[in-house]
Scaffold this active site. Structure first.
Site, PDB file in Angstrom:
ATOM      1  N   ASP A 107      17.863 -14.926  20.372  1.00 57.60           N
ATOM      2  CA  ASP A 107      17.206 -16.215  20.570  1.00 57.60           C
ATOM      3  C   ASP A 107      16.429 -16.643  19.330  1.00 57.60           C
ATOM      4  O   ASP A 107      16.430 -17.824  18.953  1.00 57.60           O
ATOM      5  CB  ASP A 107      16.294 -16.171  21.792  1.00 57.60           C
ATOM      6  CG  ASP A 107      15.296 -15.018  21.765  1.00 57.60           C
ATOM      7  OD1 ASP A 107      15.512 -14.039  21.020  1.00 57.60           O
ATOM      8  OD2 ASP A 107      14.285 -15.090  22.500  1.00 57.60           O
ATOM      9  N   ASP A 130      22.574 -19.801  26.447  1.00 58.17           N
ATOM     10  CA  ASP A 130      21.503 -18.880  26.076  1.00 58.17           C
ATOM     11  C   ASP A 130      20.993 -18.199  27.333  1.00 58.17           C
ATOM     12  O   ASP A 130      20.521 -18.864  28.263  1.00 58.17           O
ATOM     13  CB  ASP A 130      20.359 -19.609  25.380  1.00 58.17           C
ATOM     14  CG  ASP A 130      19.175 -18.682  25.149  1.00 58.17           C
ATOM     15  OD1 ASP A 130      19.347 -17.684  24.433  1.00 58.17           O
ATOM     16  OD2 ASP A 130      18.095 -18.942  25.720  1.00 58.17           O
ATOM     17  N   SER A 185      14.185 -15.459  32.206  1.00 56.37           N
ATOM     18  CA  SER A 185      13.918 -16.243  33.412  1.00 56.37           C
ATOM     19  C   SER A 185      14.980 -17.297  33.691  1.00 56.37           C
ATOM     20  O   SER A 185      15.291 -17.579  34.844  1.00 56.37           O
ATOM     21  CB  SER A 185      12.555 -16.938  33.300  1.00 56.37           C
ATOM     22  OG  SER A 185      11.513 -16.008  33.104  1.00 56.37           O
ATOM     23  N   ASN A 186      15.523 -17.901  32.617  1.00 57.40           N
ATOM     24  CA  ASN A 186      16.485 -18.987  32.777  1.00 57.40           C
ATOM     25  C   ASN A 186      17.698 -18.783  31.883  1.00 57.40           C
ATOM     26  O   ASN A 186      17.613 -18.150  30.827  1.00 57.40           O
ATOM     27  CB  ASN A 186      15.841 -20.337  32.423  1.00 57.40           C
ATOM     28  CG  ASN A 186      14.700 -20.697  33.346  1.00 57.40           C
ATOM     29  OD1 ASN A 186      14.885 -20.848  34.542  1.00 57.40           O
ATOM     30  ND2 ASN A 186      13.504 -20.821  32.797  1.00 57.40           N
ATOM     31  N   ASP A 208       8.475 -20.546  20.450  1.00 52.39           N
ATOM     32  CA  ASP A 208       9.402 -20.571  21.580  1.00 52.39           C
ATOM     33  C   ASP A 208       8.652 -20.060  22.798  1.00 52.39           C
ATOM     34  O   ASP A 208       8.376 -18.864  22.931  1.00 52.39           O
ATOM     35  CB  ASP A 208      10.622 -19.695  21.280  1.00 52.39           C
ATOM     36  CG  ASP A 208      11.726 -19.875  22.321  1.00 52.39           C
ATOM     37  OD1 ASP A 208      11.468 -20.501  23.361  1.00 52.39           O
ATOM     38  OD2 ASP A 208      12.845 -19.381  22.084  1.00 52.39           O
TER      39      ASP A 208
END
Length: 258
Positions: free
Chosen positions: A111, A6, A10-11, A131
């Site tokens: 997402d 995913d 940011s990550n 989330d």
């Protein structure tokens, strides 16, 4: 072994699942960097596999979701450098099993598709998924499993960065643990109180409003890197599921490769 990736703002969250036992093998996070080349990501993914005792040769397939479109092709190329395999991307044409009741279903982010698919499989309906990443998103499923909409809220860290960048005397802080009391006795505790208890209070308020529309038996699930320390402060019952998005990716891979 199925690789799940995913790509967030940011990550990048990386996981793997054993296809025979339908068991999650590991979860790892790396920073999102649009400047990295496919070879660099290939090296990082290969290192993560080895870190958790696996090999690229064991991969049978992969699936990618992304809210950073330019990186989708980069990560796909990186995976193919490790092994030539089938790679799915969450987007138009993929089977989800969701009945999306938005004005424009194509606007639903990859997402949110993933967490909603996993929530519908794992938890009672109706439900909402919080989330908590760069943005805090809420996805709502009615008791028939329809995706009926949601909310988008500035993320906790975005709010904190706005606070510290616009004020000369407020320092950068970590949100790993709340202050002992909601009444802070120093600058750092006052900031933690405002950000953490304030966000928890907002979540409680919005849960109450969703419950009024979807039903008193609403299931609330939270995921994302910042969800655990915040939802512990909520007055409502919130189920913490760190792996929800990757579980959704694996479910989507299964739905589309049977």
């Amino acid at each position: 072994m199925i690789l799940t990736i995913d790509i967030g703002n940011s990550n990048i969250t990386i996981g793997a699942y054993c296809a025979e036992e339908e068991q999650r093998l590991f979860l790892s996070r790396i920073g999102t960097d649009r400047k990295k080349m496919p070879d660099e990501y290939a090296i990082m993914i290969n290192s993560i596999l080895r870190l958790y005792g696996h090999r690229a040769e064991d991969l049978e397939g992969a699936i990618i979701s992304s809210v950073v479109p330019p990186l989708s092709a980069t990560l796909k190329s990186a995976i193919l450098r490790l092994k030539d395999m089938r790679i799915l991307t969450v987007g138009p044409g993929i089977k989800t099993g969701l009945n999306i009741l938005l004005d424009n279903p194509a606007q639903l982010g990859a997402d949110l598709v993933c967490v909603s698919v996993a929530a519908m499989e794992k938890y009672p309906l109706p439900s909402i998924v919080l989330d908590m990443g760069t943005a805090t998103t809420i996805s709502a499923l009615d008791r028939s499993g329809n995706f009926v909409g949601g909310s988008i809220i500035p993320g906790v860290r975005i709010s904190l960065e706005a606070l510290t960048s616009r004020t000369a005397q407020l320092p950068q802080i970590e949100l790993d643990c709340p202050p002992r009391s909601v009444i802070g006795s120093n600058t750092i505790d006052c900031m933690k109180s405002g950000v953490m208890y304030g966000t928890a209070g907002m979540i409680d308020g919005i849960i109450r409003r969703y419950r009024a529309e979807l039903g008193d038996d609403l299931t609330v699930i939270a995921t994302g890197g910042l969800s655990a320390p915040i939802t512990r402060l909520c007055e409502n019952e919130v189920i913490q599921d760190e792996n929800l998005l990757l579980d959704g990716l694996y479910l989507l891979y299964r739905k589309n490769t049977k």
